[in-house]
Design an enzyme around this catalytic site. Structure first.
Site, PDB file in Angstrom:
ATOM      1  N   HIS A  37       0.676  -1.191  -0.058  1.00 50.53           N
ATOM      2  CA  HIS A  37       0.107  -0.075   0.088  1.00 50.53           C
ATOM      3  C   HIS A  37       0.873   1.306  -0.153  1.00 50.53           C
ATOM      4  O   HIS A  37       0.669   2.055  -0.543  1.00 50.53           O
ATOM      5  CB  HIS A  37      -0.861  -0.015   1.208  1.00 50.53           C
ATOM      6  CG  HIS A  37      -1.629  -1.095   1.171  1.00 50.53           C
ATOM      7  ND1 HIS A  37      -1.792  -1.958   2.262  1.00 50.53           N
ATOM      8  CD2 HIS A  37      -3.015  -1.523   0.707  1.00 50.53           C
ATOM      9  CE1 HIS A  37      -2.480  -2.941   2.111  1.00 50.53           C
ATOM     10  NE2 HIS A  37      -3.599  -2.653   1.154  1.00 50.53           N
ATOM     11  N   GLY A 148      -2.768  -2.318  -6.848  1.00 52.27           N
ATOM     12  CA  GLY A 148      -1.538  -3.248  -6.948  1.00 52.27           C
ATOM     13  C   GLY A 148      -1.722  -4.318  -7.961  1.00 52.27           C
ATOM     14  O   GLY A 148      -3.102  -4.709  -7.852  1.00 52.27           O
ATOM     15  N   GLN A 154      -8.639  -7.946 -10.161  1.00 53.10           N
ATOM     16  CA  GLN A 154      -9.045  -6.558  -9.726  1.00 53.10           C
ATOM     17  C   GLN A 154      -8.817  -5.402 -10.406  1.00 53.10           C
ATOM     18  O   GLN A 154      -9.607  -4.656 -11.035  1.00 53.10           O
ATOM     19  CB  GLN A 154      -9.020  -6.375  -8.249  1.00 53.10           C
ATOM     20  CG  GLN A 154      -9.260  -5.152  -7.786  1.00 53.10           C
ATOM     21  CD  GLN A 154      -9.122  -4.775  -6.181  1.00 53.10           C
ATOM     22  OE1 GLN A 154      -9.884  -5.461  -5.319  1.00 53.10           O
ATOM     23  NE2 GLN A 154      -8.077  -4.381  -5.825  1.00 53.10           N
ATOM     24  N   ARG A 188      -3.686 -10.244   4.522  1.00 62.31           N
ATOM     25  CA  ARG A 188      -4.077 -11.650   5.220  1.00 62.31           C
ATOM     26  C   ARG A 188      -2.817 -12.286   5.580  1.00 62.31           C
ATOM     27  O   ARG A 188      -3.147 -13.303   6.330  1.00 62.31           O
ATOM     28  CB  ARG A 188      -4.907 -12.254   3.914  1.00 62.31           C
ATOM     29  CG  ARG A 188      -6.273 -11.708   3.834  1.00 62.31           C
ATOM     30  CD  ARG A 188      -7.346 -12.413   3.014  1.00 62.31           C
ATOM     31  NE  ARG A 188      -8.433 -12.122   3.125  1.00 62.31           N
ATOM     32  CZ  ARG A 188      -9.169 -11.162   2.220  1.00 62.31           C
ATOM     33  NH1 ARG A 188      -8.333 -10.823   1.080  1.00 62.31           N
ATOM     34  NH2 ARG A 188     -10.346 -10.967   2.456  1.00 62.31           N
TER      35      ARG A 188
HETATM   36  O1  PAF Z   1      -7.683  -4.229  -2.935  1.00 63.78           O
HETATM   37  C1  PAF Z   1      -8.609  -3.857  -1.888  1.00 63.78           C
HETATM   38  O2  PAF Z   1      -8.073  -3.623  -1.042  1.00 63.78           O
HETATM   39  C2  PAF Z   1     -10.124  -3.712  -2.223  1.00 63.78           C
HETATM   40  O3  PAF Z   1     -10.564  -4.699  -3.071  1.00 63.78           O
HETATM   41  C3  PAF Z   1     -10.298  -2.417  -2.730  1.00 63.78           C
HETATM   42  C4  PAF Z   1      -9.616  -1.945  -4.271  1.00 63.78           C
HETATM   43  C5  PAF Z   1      -9.876  -1.203  -1.639  1.00 63.78           C
HETATM   44  C6  PAF Z   1     -11.961  -2.213  -2.347  1.00 63.78           C
HETATM   45  O4  PAF Z   1     -12.746  -2.262  -1.360  1.00 63.78           O
END
Ligand code: PAF
Length: 284
Positions: A37, A148, A154, A188
């Site tokens: 992050h 990421g 995603q 996680r």
């Molecule tokens: O990747 C994540 O942490 C989540 O899927 C996100 C993009 C913040 C959406 O809740």
């Protein structure tokens, strides 16, 4: 750093930034931040005049038997990391702020894209992701948004949503950040006990094996994924969810490895589901 808990607060601050002609970067997160992050925030700070990060554990992307209740949370620590990385505002809304009474509108890609890979075992996941990311885009009105590459499906889905719905945001993928021993950073990972932490290395080892095979010229996706699967299955604490080769943009299954093929895996280590991947780049 501004801490905003309401949509109205974010809008007021962003409106003023835009009035001054400043560009805005958004880093959506579910908190419990790690170096992955932090690298997204750094990229946003580098490329945009102002950076907003959101910290929100989004209930709509968790299935009924998933880890919503136990998902790790530590807002104080997140706040410190964001401040240190130069983030200008953190949006930390309540569930009620994001999903008020009577909420009933969802954003969903109507193709096989969200049904592949993680979508097979997490059928409502990407509908929840698209819905919350669409809301965050509407709230923060970013010029750029940073995600990421560990969550490759995603990233592809958010890019597709932004394109299909003509959203005025550039969606940018940033490289996977790994621990020194290779394990991809993930919130996680905090679930893993000592033995499981060791076993979790099968994911990055499988990625390294797949990369090596493709770099050495193997183009048969079934052979590559079978070898990766066999490596993972030799670890007693690991249970494969999937090891698949797909087109990196559409997520359609690929028989041949070619430029842009995404080789992705999800593996349970004990009860913890972890993911990793690589994208094949044909340098020839
Ligand atoms: O990747 C994540 O942490 C989540 O899927 C996100 C993009 C913040 C959406 O809740």
């Amino acid at each position: 750093m501004i801490i905003a808990e309401t949509i109205a607060e974010v809008r007021a601050v962003v409106r003023e930034w835009k009035r001054q002609g400043l560009t805005v970067g958004l880093v959506p997160t579910m908190g419990y931040l790690h170096e992955g992050h932090a690298s997204l925030v750094r990229e946003s700070v580098r490329r945009c005049d102002r950076t907003v990060a959101s910290v929100f554990v989004n209930p709509t992307q968790f299935g009924p038997n998933e880890d919503l209740a136990t998902y790790p949370r530590d807002f104080e620590r997140d706040r410190e990391i964001l401040e240190r990385e130069g983030c200008d505002m953190v949006f930390h809304p309540s569930v009620g702020e994001m999903y008020p009474e009577g909420f009933a509108t969802y954003v969903e890609i109507q193709s096989d894209m969200p049904k592949q890979l993680c979508g097979k075992s997490r059928p409502i996941h990407f509908r929840g992701v698209c819905t919350v990311v669409c809301k965050l885009f509407n709230i923060a009105e970013p010029d750029m948004a940073f995600f990421g590459e560990k969550d490759a499906q995603q990233l592809a889905i958010v890019k597709r949503m932004a394109r299909d719905l003509s959203m005025a945001v550039e969606v940018i993928g940033c490289p996977i950040v790994r621990e020194e021993d290779g394990l991809a950073k993930s919130s996680r990972n905090a679930y893993l006990d000592g033995e499981e932490r060791g076993a979790a290395l099968v994911l990055s080892k499988a990625v390294a094996l797949g990369k090596k095979m493709t770099e050495e010229g193997e183009r048969d996706a079934a052979k590559v994924t079978a070898a990766m699967r066999a490596l993972i299955e030799a670890e007693p604490l690991a249970r494969v969810d999937y090891v698949s080769a797909v087109d990196g943009e559409t997520m359609a299954p690929s028989e041949k490895i070619k430029d842009g093929t995404l080789v992705a895996l999800a593996v349970y280590i004990g009860k913890t589901r972890l993911i990793d991947n690589f994208t094949f780049r044909d340098r020839a």
